[in-house]
Design an enzyme around this catalytic site. Sequence first.
Site, PDB file in Angstrom:
ATOM      1  N   HIS A   1       7.438  -7.337  -2.178  1.00 31.99           N
ATOM      2  CA  HIS A   1       7.290  -6.730  -0.846  1.00 31.99           C
ATOM      3  C   HIS A   1       8.310  -7.324   0.123  1.00 31.99           C
ATOM      4  O   HIS A   1       8.192  -7.139   1.333  1.00 31.99           O
ATOM      5  CB  HIS A   1       5.896  -7.013  -0.264  1.00 31.99           C
ATOM      6  CG  HIS A   1       4.772  -6.318  -0.957  1.00 31.99           C
ATOM      7  ND1 HIS A   1       4.825  -5.013  -1.376  1.00 31.99           N
ATOM      8  CD2 HIS A   1       3.529  -6.751  -1.293  1.00 31.99           C
ATOM      9  CE1 HIS A   1       3.680  -4.677  -1.927  1.00 31.99           C
ATOM     10  NE2 HIS A   1       2.882  -5.711  -1.904  1.00 31.99           N
TER      11      HIS A   1
ATOM     12  N   SER B   1      -4.861   2.811   3.988  1.00 34.02           N
ATOM     13  CA  SER B   1      -5.019   2.188   2.670  1.00 34.02           C
ATOM     14  C   SER B   1      -5.161   0.668   2.820  1.00 34.02           C
ATOM     15  O   SER B   1      -6.012   0.042   2.177  1.00 34.02           O
ATOM     16  CB  SER B   1      -3.806   2.542   1.800  1.00 34.02           C
ATOM     17  OG  SER B   1      -3.939   1.986   0.527  1.00 34.02           O
TER      18      SER B   1
ATOM     19  N   LYS C   1       0.803  -1.233   0.000  1.00 37.13           N
ATOM     20  CA  LYS C   1       0.000   0.000   0.000  1.00 37.13           C
ATOM     21  C   LYS C   1       0.837   1.286   0.000  1.00 37.13           C
ATOM     22  O   LYS C   1       0.391   2.336   0.463  1.00 37.13           O
ATOM     23  CB  LYS C   1      -1.003   0.049   1.172  1.00 37.13           C
ATOM     24  CG  LYS C   1      -1.850  -1.186   1.356  1.00 37.13           C
ATOM     25  CD  LYS C   1      -2.344  -1.806   0.068  1.00 37.13           C
ATOM     26  CE  LYS C   1      -3.370  -1.012  -0.672  1.00 37.13           C
ATOM     27  NZ  LYS C   1      -3.648  -1.661  -2.010  1.00 37.13           N
TER      28      LYS C   1
END
Length: 292
Positions: free
Chosen positions: A101, A131, A46
């Site tokens: 990530h 988010s 995010k």
Amino acid sequence: MEPSDKYMFKHRECYFVQDMTTPEYIDSLENFEIRDSDVFLVTFPKSGTIWTQNILSLIYHEGHRNGTEDMDLLDRVPWLEYNIRNVDYVKRPSPRLFASHLPYCLLPKGLKNGRGKIIYVARNPKDVLVSYYHFSKVSQKLEEVEDFEVIMERFLAGKVIGNLWLDHVEGWSAQMDNTNILFLMYEEMKKDLRSAVLKICNFLGKRLSEEEIDDVVDMASFGKMSADRRANYTTLSSDLLDFSKGSFLRKGTIGDWKNTMTVAQNERFDSVFRKRMEKLPIKFCWDINDKL
Ligand code: A3P
């Protein structure tokens, strides 16, 4: 309320999305062979991943810029640790673009040894949290939790995909001086996208004309991306994303956390994060009207 293991599993001190990867595959990535021409985009979830994926695709693919090629971002810039389309990454032609990530410690050895290039994008953690909270409703792969406070406590304890935001950003910002890593902020992209695109091009050694840069900036705007099915993930299957609950591109701004977090929640957040955040070599921007 502890996170349900229906949605996440832990491996090597790190949470991953259930059913989208395996511990064996994660382990194998350490020896994933890196080419000098590889480009990796790394983020905490995010933080502007899809945005930067789109920018990379636009920079590298003329056919994306001029609309002659109709290819999803997921195929242009696939996820390293989530090989959703089951592609043989070894057979992909160079230059390969990837998104990830992963925390710095789990990176393929080749990248740590200076092969390939990495762009790391960070975002202020309150906007990241908010988010994430909203996205957990859209994503079929994240546990939907109605109570924001529950998600916030998990975020502060590192019990979310990406783990503890502080650990992720600390680990990566310790590598800031590596010449094969470009460190960018979501907020600087938001405030001056053209400069950020030029920074990325310089870092990657890509020479685009003024008009081409204009096209990249235009097509990477929030409005254009929201309407571009190649760039908004609407082509993903409904077992991954449920668009009746919201969109991947939700608000795309700085400071929206204030619309979800109460004063007390903000204080609680600061009491847990502030000390370690102050030691980070990064200046954060908390509001769209703040100077960088
Ligand atoms: P919000 O939920 O705050 O709107 P990621 O791709 O890492 O999951 O990040 C998603 C966040 O980036 C979402 O934040 C999304 O709206 C924002 N984003 C995506 N494209 C953007 C763009 N072109 N401009 C600004 N923000 C964008």
